[in-house]
Every structure is written in C-alpha cells, then in structure tokens.
Write a protein that holds these residues in place. Structure first.
Motif, mmCIF file in Angstrom:
data_model
loop_
_atom_site.group_PDB
_atom_site.id
_atom_site.type_symbol
_atom_site.label_atom_id
_atom_site.label_comp_id
_atom_site.label_asym_id
_atom_site.label_seq_id
_atom_site.Cartn_x
_atom_site.Cartn_y
_atom_site.Cartn_z
ATOM 1 N N ARG A 97 -6.798 0.184 -1.940
ATOM 2 C CA ARG A 97 -5.447 0.917 -2.175
ATOM 3 C C ARG A 97 -5.486 2.166 -1.653
ATOM 4 N N LEU B 265 0.961 -1.243 -0.109
ATOM 5 C CA LEU B 265 0.056 0.043 -0.083
ATOM 6 C C LEU B 265 0.892 1.284 0.036
ATOM 7 N N SER C 263 -0.293 4.259 -6.406
ATOM 8 C CA SER C 263 -0.490 2.817 -7.041
ATOM 9 C C SER C 263 -1.902 2.538 -7.217
ATOM 10 N N ASP C 264 -1.991 1.817 -8.330
ATOM 11 C CA ASP C 264 -3.442 1.308 -8.494
ATOM 12 C C ASP C 264 -3.572 0.178 -8.132
ATOM 13 N N LEU C 265 -2.398 -0.450 -7.279
ATOM 14 C CA LEU C 265 -2.418 -2.005 -6.792
ATOM 15 C C LEU C 265 -3.514 -2.047 -5.418
ATOM 16 N N ARG C 266 -4.571 -2.885 -5.733
ATOM 17 C CA ARG C 266 -5.560 -3.063 -4.573
ATOM 18 C C ARG C 266 -5.081 -4.481 -3.704
ATOM 19 N N LYS D 252 -5.174 6.422 -1.811
ATOM 20 C CA LYS D 252 -5.704 7.152 -2.738
ATOM 21 C C LYS D 252 -5.236 8.733 -2.409
#
Length: 419
Positions: free
Chosen positions: A104, A79, A83-86, A106
């Motif tokens: 993620r 995290l 980053s768009d990684l969830r 924001k």
C-alpha cells in the motif's frame, strides 16, 4: 605543518588533528572521497552506482539495496494515499523474488504522495500468503524521503539513538523501480512490529501503540494499537495515563517508575533533543503551542516488566539546527516530558542523559558513516528522481548541511550545559 594546512583547506575540525595521526588520516581520506568533504565547498564529484549485492539482511546498512515492484494495471488504480488497502505485487529485493506481497502507499500529511509523485510504500509479505517472509522480515517500508533532501537524516538519526542505548529501527537505502520505471532513492526501514520487539525486549508480545499528530499518551482511545488488535485491552495505557494526569507532584516519580522505564525514556528524550527532532514526541523549540505535537513516536508495553518504552519514528526532518536548545521546555501537549521537566530531580537525570549521549558520539565513526552513505547513494540521486525537487547539487548541499550539524552539535550542546 603540511597536515595543518591541508586540514584548514578542507575544513577538517580541530578534534580530528588532536585525535592523532591515524584519526586525521582517516578523516582526510573521507574528505577526499566526498569531493573535498561531502559539501565543504570543493568540486562536486558524482560517485559511481554500486552493483547489486545479494544479501540475507534486508536492512544491511553498508550496501545499496535494489527493489523492483510489479503491480497489475487494475491494482495500480487502488494504490492511493491514506488508504489501508493492500494490493498484490511481485517484489524483487536484492535478487530474491516474492510474488503476492501486500503493498500500500504510506506517508503522513507532509510526506504522502500519489503514484507519479514518488509515493512511499509499505509491504506485508504475509498479507496474501500465510507465513511468507523476506529473510524472516514480514513488514517493512520504503520511505520516499520527500521531506529530507539529504536522504540521510533517518539513516544517521536512528544510529545515534542506538549508540546511546535506545532501541531504534534500522534504516538503509534502496534504488526502487515500479513496473520498470525508476523512482529514485528510498530509505528502506524496518517496522517495529514482530521481530524488532522480540530482539529488543524481554517479551515482544505486548501492546504496541502508534502515536499520531497531536495525540499524547493520555489520549487512550486515540492511540492506534498495532498489535493484539483483537483483544484491544488498553488497561496498560490507562494506568500510564492515570499517573500522568492525576498523580500529585511529590508522588510522581515513584508512581511513574511503576508504569514506565524512566531511565530509558529520559535517554530517548535526550537523544531526541540532541538530534533537534522537532517533529518528535517532546517537540522541543516549537514555539506555536497549537502545532500538532506530540508526533512520530511509538509506545511499547513489555508484559514481563509491566513498563512502557518510547520508540523513535519519523526522523526525516531532524539534524538541521545545530544551535537548537536542549534545555527549552517541552511542548505543552507532551505531558510526560512536561512533568519530567517540571520535576527537578527528573530534569537533572535528563541532563545526565544528555551528557551520556554526547559521550557516545564518536566523531570519526559518524563522519565515516556519513561519507560512506554519500558514496553509496550519490550516483543514484544523480541519475534522477521522481520527486522533481531532487537534483544532485541540492542533495550535495543538504549533505553538507547535515555534516555541519554533526560536526558542531556536540560542542554547541556542551556549551548549553555549561561544560
């Protein structure tokens, strides 16, 4: 006589007395409940923290929500800002537990924070479990409010857009914990994807574009498409851009009405100006033409009408400058607002919407909304916040400033309009 003396001491505005005894009594009660007016200079009383309440309304605005996140240590390291990684988390929201929710961090350049610095969170309940939702909601955010010391700017601003008839997201407040650690007060807000579009437009399955700093509606390839990504058909945006870029002045209004809900846009823009949302689409009163504007907007194309609408976003830094002009030219890069402002007829219609939006401001209702929110979140702010710049006195002062804006803005704008 006594009422006038007490009102003077508590700085209750003239409109409250002129509105009659019942309205004066309401405002007087609100002033007392907020420690002589939520920051009118009286003593600061810290409100109690409301107990958890079970509700099926994720964005209920009349209560304080409770959110607890649990993320495995190996996923915490993933995290990071931008980053768009969830990753998977277990979310307990107002007593309802959901496992394997996608989360993620924001936030933009000004609001993004790392873990340990009060990060914002974006949730997708169906990221790992198809069809999963929280009371029908599949995507929502917890904004960290690090650029809003009052925690109330978004909460008040989106409501004022809605009062004026502009579709706008709902926002409430939540106490948030991550792996047992209290992070502070957050703004819980709905996403424009999914249910919002279905509720507010005849056809909610159209293209939703997200604006980015410095990206205008004419930057067809730069706008982020949040829906219908596989098709990636931007012909609707190309048609709007062509009108803005190539239509002669004497044909502009007619051409624009073929691709944009013009009245709704003028209404949206009028409220943006009234709120002094300088970080929004038109960015009124930004003197530096090199600034990253336009910003903080969404554009939705309704397939049933063939028209675009603009939706407000990122309203965490508005409601500050009560004297800000609503008649200043828009930012040069906001071409839609620029061309509307340059057209005498459209500019007059914009001014009409300014007056209509002012008429929709109910001072007593606005005062009550602000006072109630202050009471709901004040105790949680006092308890502490992962953002080190937050303390109760600064929160109290910020609410007082916001309250002053809301009390004086109406008269200030009417003066600017010559009314």
């Amino acid at each position: 006589m006594l009422a006038t003396m007490v009102a003077t001491l508590l700085r209750i505005p003239a409109w409250a007395l002129a509105a009659g005894r019942a309205r004066w009594a309401l405002v007087f009660g609100l002033a007392l409940s907020c420690g002589a007016g939520c920051g009118s200079g009286g003593g600061i009383g810290i409100p109690e923290i409301p107990k958890p309440t079970q509700t099926s309304d994720v964005f209920a605005e009349d209560l304080l929500h409770y959110a607890e996140l649990t993320v495995l240590p190996e996923d915490l390291a993933l995290l990071v800002p931008f980053s768009d990684l969830r990753v998977r988390c277990t979310l307990v929201y107002d007593g309802v537990e959901l496992a394997d929710v996608g989360v993620r961090l924001k936030g933009g350049t000004g609001s993004a924070r790392s873990l340990g610095e009060k990060p914002g969170f974006s949730f997708k309940t169906n990221e790992f479990v198809k069809g999963r939702s929280l009371h029908g909601v599949k995507k929502f955010v917890l904004n960290n409010a690090v650029q809003d010391p009052s925690f109330l700017s978004e909460f008040m601003a989106y409501d004022l857009w809605r009062r004026a008839g502009v579709p706008a997201r709902r926002a409430a407040h939540a106490r948030v914990r991550l792996n047992g650690d209290y992070l502070g007060v957050y703004v819980v807000a709905e996403s424009y994807e999914g249910g919002f579009l279905d509720r507010n437009f005849a056809d909610g399955k159209g293209n939703l574009y997200e604006g980015a700093p410095g990206v205008d509606l004419t930057d067809v390839d730069a706008l982020e498409l949040d829906t219908n990504k596989d098709e990636n058909d931007r012909s609707d945006l190309l048609a709007l851009a062509a009108v803005l870029l190539a239509t002669p002045d004497d044909e502009f209004t007619a051409a624009l009405e073929g691709v944009l809900d013009v009245e709704e846009f003028l209404r949206y823009w009028a409220v943006e100006a009234l709120l002094d949302h300088w970080d929004g689409y038109a960015s009124l009163n930004v003197h530096d033409a090199s600034s990253l504007s336009p910003n903080n907007y969404y554009a939705y194309h309704d397939p049933s009408t063939g028209l675009f609408s603009l939706l407000p976003w990122g309203a965490d830094q508005c409601l500050v400058r009560a004297e800000a002009s609503v008649l200043a030219p828009p930012h040069p890069r906001a071409l839609l607002a620029q061309r509307c402002f340059a057209d005498g007829t459209l500019r007059a219609r914009y001014v009409d919407h300014l007056r209509a939006a002012l008429a929709s401001w109910d001072p007593v209702a606005i005062e009550a909304r602000l006072a109630a929110a202050y009471e709901r979140i004040g105790g949680s702010v006092s308890e502490g916040d992962q953002n080190p710049s937050v303390d109760f006195p600064s929160f109290h002062a910020a609410v007082a400033s916001l309250r002053s804006f809301l009390r004086t803005r109406q008269a200030t704008v009417l003066t600017q309009l010559g009314d």
